[in-house]
Enzyme design. Structure first.
Site, PDB file in Angstrom:
ATOM      1  N   GLY A  16      23.887 -68.073   6.736  1.00 35.88           N
ATOM      2  CA  GLY A  16      25.289 -68.137   7.138  1.00 35.88           C
ATOM      3  C   GLY A  16      25.767 -69.485   7.629  1.00 35.88           C
ATOM      4  CB  SER A  17      24.577 -72.986   7.369  1.00 35.27           C
ATOM      5  OG  SER A  17      24.505 -73.251   5.987  1.00 35.27           O
ATOM      6  CG  ASN A  18      28.017 -72.789   2.907  1.00 35.93           C
ATOM      7  OD1 ASN A  18      28.711 -73.782   2.701  1.00 35.93           O
ATOM      8  ND2 ASN A  18      26.785 -72.676   2.451  1.00 35.93           N
ATOM      9  NE  ARG A  92      23.060 -55.756  -4.456  1.00 38.59           N
ATOM     10  CZ  ARG A  92      22.162 -55.009  -5.086  1.00 38.59           C
ATOM     11  NH1 ARG A  92      20.879 -55.179  -4.883  1.00 38.59           N
ATOM     12  NH2 ARG A  92      22.545 -54.078  -5.938  1.00 38.59           N
ATOM     13  CG  LEU A  94      29.116 -59.597  -6.806  1.00 37.60           C
ATOM     14  CD1 LEU A  94      30.284 -60.442  -6.322  1.00 37.60           C
ATOM     15  CD2 LEU A  94      28.851 -58.448  -5.840  1.00 37.60           C
ATOM     16  CG  HIS A 110      25.140 -72.897  -7.852  1.00 38.09           C
ATOM     17  ND1 HIS A 110      24.236 -71.856  -7.783  1.00 38.09           N
ATOM     18  CD2 HIS A 110      24.548 -73.867  -8.584  1.00 38.09           C
ATOM     19  CE1 HIS A 110      23.153 -72.193  -8.455  1.00 38.09           C
ATOM     20  NE2 HIS A 110      23.314 -73.402  -8.958  1.00 38.09           N
ATOM     21  CB  THR A 142      33.830 -65.714 -14.482  1.00 37.43           C
ATOM     22  OG1 THR A 142      32.756 -66.634 -14.605  1.00 37.43           O
ATOM     23  CG2 THR A 142      35.141 -66.459 -14.276  1.00 37.43           C
ATOM     24  CG  LEU A 145      24.065 -66.478 -12.091  1.00 35.80           C
ATOM     25  CD1 LEU A 145      24.409 -65.679 -10.850  1.00 35.80           C
ATOM     26  CD2 LEU A 145      22.566 -66.438 -12.371  1.00 35.80           C
ATOM     27  CG  ASP A 146      25.250 -69.634 -10.307  1.00 39.34           C
ATOM     28  OD1 ASP A 146      25.929 -69.114  -9.392  1.00 39.34           O
ATOM     29  OD2 ASP A 146      24.010 -69.644 -10.307  1.00 39.34           O
TER      30      ASP A 146
END
Ligand code: GRF
Length: 217
Positions: A16-18, A92, A94, A110, A142, A145-146
């Site tokens: 949770g640093s962001n 995870r 989505l 990312h 979207t 992934l990434d």
């Protein structure tokens, strides 16, 4: 006329640093109304409590499969009526129940200069490949992934003799600088997604905005 501040929910699985950086950067245009996780023991939830921000968890172990878990997560999100959902280390994948309602209203961060190095273990892969540059990317989410439209990248020059952990720390500092920046743009109506293209100040972002490490010091 003053508009209501943009309501932001942060989803993460880890430390949770962001979230912390975002909570510190919130201002008149936006605020974090909740933090959510798939892990009951995620430090992110403790950080949220410490900041007086409601937290919630939807543990996949309590659901029959991904669709059921996604639906429960989507319902939990709705309770906070967010305008924007931020993924920050949410580990995870989505599915449509989570992606469709938030199309154009969900960002991810990312730890690489996408499209380079999607997926996990980016710092190790960058060092192994001998890349000269590395960084972090904020992009719209979207189904791929990434791979969603990129908004902003924080960029650094790799010092190959440094250990992976030092590189990871530098990338994290970039993340804490560029994520609030992108949220500011969104909350102030400067950033949106149109026809799967990120638009900033009315111009398509064919390439993301690049912020050099020195500018984030
Ligand atoms: C960050 O490196 C982010 O880029 C990645 O997961 C990590 C989350 O870190 N998606 P934190 O939980 O915000 O400290």
């Amino acid at each position: 006329m003053t508009e209501d501040p943009c309501r932001v929910v942060v989803l993460g699985s880890g430390r949770g640093s962001n979230f912390e950086a975002l909570a510190a950067a919130a201002g008149p245009a936006w605020h974090i109304v909740a933090a959510g996780s798939d892990r009951p023991d995620a430090p992110l939830l403790a950080r949220a409590a410490h900041n007086g921000i409601p937290g919630f968890c939807r543990d996949p172990a309590d659901y029959a499969g991904r669709d059921a878990h996604d639906a429960a997560l989507a319902a939990a999100l709705e309770r906070f009526s967010p305008d924007l959902v931020l993924l920050a280390g949410y580990l995870r994948l989505l599915g449509p129940a989570m992606l469709d309602p938030w199309h154009g209203r969900m960002l991810n961060i990312h730890p690489s200069l996408l499209p380079a190095w999607p997926g996990l273990h980016t710092h190790e892969r960058v060092l192994r490949a001998g890349d000269r540059e590395h960084g972090a990317t904020v992009h719209f989410v979207t189904p791929e992934l990434d791979a969603g439209p990129r908004v902003v990248q924080g960029r650094l020059r790799v010092a190959p003799t440094r250990e992976g952990s030092a590189l990871a720390a530098r990338v994290h500092r970039l993340e804490h600088c560029i994520y609030p920046m992108a949220v500011d743009w969104y909350a102030n109506g400067r950033l949106k997604l149109e026809k799967d293209m990120a638009i900033l100040d009315g111009e398509p972002l064919v390439e993301p905005v690049v912020i050099e490490e020195a500018a984030c010091a």
